[in-house]
Design an enzyme around this catalytic site. Sequence first.
Site, PDB file in Angstrom:
ATOM      1  N   SER A 184      -2.952  66.844 -11.543  1.00  0.00           N
ATOM      2  CA  SER A 184      -3.095  66.177 -12.835  1.00  0.00           C
ATOM      3  C   SER A 184      -3.681  64.799 -12.605  1.00  0.00           C
ATOM      4  O   SER A 184      -3.853  64.362 -11.465  1.00  0.00           O
ATOM      5  CB  SER A 184      -1.741  66.075 -13.531  1.00  0.00           C
ATOM      6  OG  SER A 184      -0.958  65.117 -12.849  1.00  0.00           O
ATOM      7  N   LYS A 185      -3.953  64.118 -13.715  1.00  0.00           N
ATOM      8  CA  LYS A 185      -4.653  62.831 -13.654  1.00  0.00           C
ATOM      9  C   LYS A 185      -3.978  61.822 -12.733  1.00  0.00           C
ATOM     10  O   LYS A 185      -4.628  60.980 -12.158  1.00  0.00           O
ATOM     11  CB  LYS A 185      -4.776  62.234 -15.057  1.00  0.00           C
ATOM     12  CG  LYS A 185      -5.817  62.935 -15.900  1.00  0.00           C
ATOM     13  CD  LYS A 185      -6.702  61.916 -16.628  1.00  0.00           C
ATOM     14  CE  LYS A 185      -7.804  62.603 -17.388  1.00  0.00           C
ATOM     15  NZ  LYS A 185      -7.315  63.250 -18.634  1.00  0.00           N
ATOM     16  N   ARG A 186      -2.632  61.931 -12.604  1.00  0.00           N
ATOM     17  CA  ARG A 186      -1.999  60.899 -11.767  1.00  0.00           C
ATOM     18  C   ARG A 186      -2.348  61.070 -10.294  1.00  0.00           C
ATOM     19  O   ARG A 186      -2.117  60.191  -9.483  1.00  0.00           O
ATOM     20  CB  ARG A 186      -0.490  60.865 -11.984  1.00  0.00           C
ATOM     21  CG  ARG A 186       0.245  62.055 -11.468  1.00  0.00           C
ATOM     22  CD  ARG A 186       1.632  62.084 -12.098  1.00  0.00           C
ATOM     23  NE  ARG A 186       2.229  63.372 -11.922  1.00  0.00           N
ATOM     24  CZ  ARG A 186       3.152  63.624 -11.026  1.00  0.00           C
ATOM     25  NH1 ARG A 186       3.596  62.681 -10.231  1.00  0.00           N
ATOM     26  NH2 ARG A 186       3.654  64.840 -10.917  1.00  0.00           N
ATOM     27  N   HIS A 187      -2.912  62.230  -9.928  1.00  0.00           N
ATOM     28  CA  HIS A 187      -3.344  62.416  -8.537  1.00  0.00           C
ATOM     29  C   HIS A 187      -4.747  61.859  -8.309  1.00  0.00           C
ATOM     30  O   HIS A 187      -5.142  61.586  -7.187  1.00  0.00           O
ATOM     31  CB  HIS A 187      -3.332  63.902  -8.170  1.00  0.00           C
ATOM     32  CG  HIS A 187      -1.975  64.522  -8.267  1.00  0.00           C
ATOM     33  ND1 HIS A 187      -1.667  65.507  -9.176  1.00  0.00           N
ATOM     34  CD2 HIS A 187      -0.848  64.272  -7.569  1.00  0.00           C
ATOM     35  CE1 HIS A 187      -0.399  65.852  -9.031  1.00  0.00           C
ATOM     36  NE2 HIS A 187       0.126  65.117  -8.071  1.00  0.00           N
ATOM     37  N   GLY A 188      -5.522  61.731  -9.379  1.00  0.00           N
ATOM     38  CA  GLY A 188      -6.914  61.279  -9.254  1.00  0.00           C
ATOM     39  C   GLY A 188      -7.744  61.986 -10.310  1.00  0.00           C
ATOM     40  O   GLY A 188      -7.198  62.629 -11.210  1.00  0.00           O
TER      41      GLY A 188
END
Length: 481
Positions: free
Chosen positions: A253-257
């Site tokens: 998800s976005k929090r990974h990149g």
Amino acid sequence: MAKIRTRFAPSPTGFMHVGNLRTALFAYLAAKSQQGTFVLRIEDTDRERLVEGAEQVIYQTLKTVGLTHDEGPDIGGAYAPYVQSERKDSYLPYAEQLVKEGKAYYCFCSKERLDSLHDEHGLGGYDRHCRDLPQEEVQKLLEAGMPYVIRQKMPVEGSTSFDDAVFGHITIENKEIEDQILLKADGYPTYNFANVIDDHLMDINCVIRGSEYLTSTPKYSRLYEAFGWEVPQYLHLPLIMGKNEDGSVSKLSKRHGSTSFAGLQAEGYLAEAITNYIALLGWSPKGNQEIFSLAELVENFSVDGISKSPATFDYDKLTWMNGEYIKNMDNESFLKHAMPYYQEIFGTETKDGDVLQSILQKRITKFSEIPAILSFFKTLPDYSAEFFINKKSKTNLENSPAMIEEAIAVLENLPNWELNTIHDSLIALAEKLVVKNGTLLWPVRIAAAGTLVTPGGAMEILLLLGKEESLNRLKLALTKF
Ligand code: GLU
């Protein structure tokens, strides 16, 4: 055996997610590695989720990465149209056929009623309220113009099984399968219905998609069975995970990149590197090779190499791979990518692009690193005199000023400002002074760059700075002691 026909069936609901691109790539590779056909179908029956421009993003992305489809909305083909909204009228007769055969039924339940069911059980399952409505009542409601959906009658006992090329034999208890909606109140088919009808009508014999669809697949199998159609080969791809800070993994998800193709591109990853990296998310080649062009992927791809264990998206690995792609670029492509960044630093006239290339190409993993690496050209950092001390080059605060003064004298008198001339004059100077080259070049480089780590050596830096700025910086260095 019929030739393999695969499809990529995206819904135009936004960006091209890494998972979608991987589905497209694997469907392409499965087809092309077996001389088959790769079809693009746009699934836009969920009208509420449509995003303007998203269809263009799909075409553009496939084009950029080179996944050329053999049939599709933009190029046509024997099974046209390839956009589900343009096929809208073809679904109703199939749904009605199932109603006639007693395999599906009209459901008149209101949204409020369905919502209240969700509230009661917290499960969201339909209680089959309309499944056994008497025929006369159905007729009356239809004539009264009551809105309805068409649902499939699922068996309530026993189980449903199917085979997946990656996940093996899967069985689900029928009591877990809802009486799924085939046709919605707005006349559009559900995704579940339309994809089966279209896969059948388009002769798709290998259905490749993400494993989030595994749990719906028994429903699709039940539809094929209801129509008496042959079930295609299913091939579900493993989940894509991201690494969390604490070392655990969770769904990417976005929090990974960045999780979209466009986002990764904007971060400086090259289309070829992204494609190559994505191919390895769930597929392992036979040997140790990791860098594959698309043509090499086609040559090496095989379904047995796909694993069902979740794949972890490793941004560091992608960065490394991107660096490999940059190292292998020819001059022309390298300069094409690097030039906008050079211009940020040097202005529009960059006559020494090839010198820049020679100092940068092996060093960068992304083109977007260039401005930071070259920033000292634009603004001399406020550096400390300590930088002149270097054991290996035998430089210190005592001998450095003399080295810089000698260099100024030589450089001031150079007839031209070219790499060879600068090089030869400084090497001759070191010889004349009877010092190691490094003893002269270390302080010159520090004075010119004002930073310890630089791309290229003293001579390249002087060249790129130009004569006037070089001499200014060398003179300024003398005030540091
Ligand atoms: N339209 C679905 C999606 O975008 C396609 C799933 C499938 O390949 O069947 O996820």
